[in-house]
Motif scaffolding. Sequence first.
Motif, mmCIF file in Angstrom:
data_model
loop_
_atom_site.group_PDB
_atom_site.id
_atom_site.type_symbol
_atom_site.label_atom_id
_atom_site.label_comp_id
_atom_site.label_asym_id
_atom_site.label_seq_id
_atom_site.Cartn_x
_atom_site.Cartn_y
_atom_site.Cartn_z
ATOM 1 N N CYS A 43 28.380 16.119 59.296
ATOM 2 C CA CYS A 43 27.422 16.347 59.788
ATOM 3 C C CYS A 43 26.242 15.778 59.549
ATOM 4 O O CYS A 43 24.223 15.724 60.052
ATOM 5 C CB CYS A 43 27.184 18.200 59.302
ATOM 6 S SG CYS A 43 28.677 18.851 60.079
ATOM 7 N N ASN A 79 25.799 13.538 61.877
ATOM 8 C CA ASN A 79 25.676 14.115 63.057
ATOM 9 C C ASN A 79 24.896 15.731 63.336
ATOM 10 O O ASN A 79 25.711 16.379 63.761
ATOM 11 C CB ASN A 79 26.846 14.638 63.944
ATOM 12 C CG ASN A 79 28.121 13.026 64.171
ATOM 13 O OD1 ASN A 79 27.770 11.484 64.937
ATOM 14 N ND2 ASN A 79 28.614 12.403 63.118
ATOM 15 N N ARG A 80 23.348 15.528 63.086
ATOM 16 C CA ARG A 80 23.038 16.672 62.769
ATOM 17 C C ARG A 80 23.242 17.572 64.425
ATOM 18 O O ARG A 80 23.353 19.373 63.777
ATOM 19 C CB ARG A 80 21.632 15.890 62.206
ATOM 20 C CG ARG A 80 21.732 16.443 60.693
ATOM 21 C CD ARG A 80 20.009 15.885 60.072
ATOM 22 N NE ARG A 80 20.071 14.803 58.743
ATOM 23 C CZ ARG A 80 20.145 15.805 57.973
ATOM 24 N NH1 ARG A 80 21.074 17.474 57.842
ATOM 25 N NH2 ARG A 80 20.727 15.426 56.295
ATOM 26 N N SER A 81 23.005 16.706 64.937
ATOM 27 C CA SER A 81 22.699 18.283 66.040
ATOM 28 C C SER A 81 24.346 18.615 66.394
ATOM 29 O O SER A 81 24.198 19.548 66.873
ATOM 30 C CB SER A 81 22.030 17.116 67.471
ATOM 31 O OG SER A 81 23.516 15.848 67.865
ATOM 32 N N GLU A 82 25.132 18.317 66.019
ATOM 33 C CA GLU A 82 26.462 18.569 66.508
ATOM 34 C C GLU A 82 26.728 20.155 65.073
ATOM 35 O O GLU A 82 27.936 20.488 65.757
ATOM 36 C CB GLU A 82 27.784 18.002 65.494
ATOM 37 C CG GLU A 82 27.593 16.752 67.253
ATOM 38 C CD GLU A 82 29.027 15.445 67.585
ATOM 39 O OE1 GLU A 82 29.773 16.604 67.126
ATOM 40 O OE2 GLU A 82 28.992 14.509 67.813
ATOM 41 N N ALA A 127 23.898 21.680 64.323
ATOM 42 C CA ALA A 127 22.568 22.750 63.716
ATOM 43 C C ALA A 127 22.960 23.941 64.023
ATOM 44 O O ALA A 127 24.082 24.708 64.981
ATOM 45 C CB ALA A 127 21.670 21.548 64.691
#
Length: 209
Positions: free
Chosen positions: A54, A57-60, A62
Amino acid sequence: MARMIGAKAIFVAFTALFVSSSAALTAPAATANSALSMRTGAVTSQPIGHYEFCQSNRSECAAGQRDPGAAKVTAFGWTIVREINAAVNRDITPMTDKELFGTDEHWAYPDVAGDCEDFVLLKRRKLIEKGFAPADLLITVVRKPDGEGHAVLTVRTTEGDFILDNLENDVRHWTETPYRYLKRQASFHPGRWVSIENGDAVMVSSVGK
């Protein structure tokens, strides 16, 4: 006009996966327990590998994920699920994180090889690309009968929870697997995890068959 036609095509493709009519649904491996879903509990610890994933890949992961409730999947939708499960199992070579990255835990989208978590990530992404809601595609941590930890993908449907597994090409209802279910992603937040309260009882009944 062209924009309206394009929007209509997207709507038709989406409704081919999910419908409100039970006559259009064909669930795999239907059993007497086919309506049973996992009973989730309180928020629990996030696996370290998923936490690190995470961070990259923060957008996945959030907040703000919408949970519309479990979807009713059509026969065509189940075909997509089966095809993706089998294709990823065929195309990705099982290898441990130690072999690939020199570490015990590293979650990543695989190119040609990966461990169980990597299989799950790729299947989840491919199903989202086909129109499945992220809230219905939940990374799940289980324990195998030999005590080893393992990860599978839970597909949440109105007919219950079904499992995509890199050790099995068939898509099975979760009560038809030999695992003890520990925790999974929360349907309301992809970066949080919740406990599974009835995982032990299901494991006992499944192994006893």
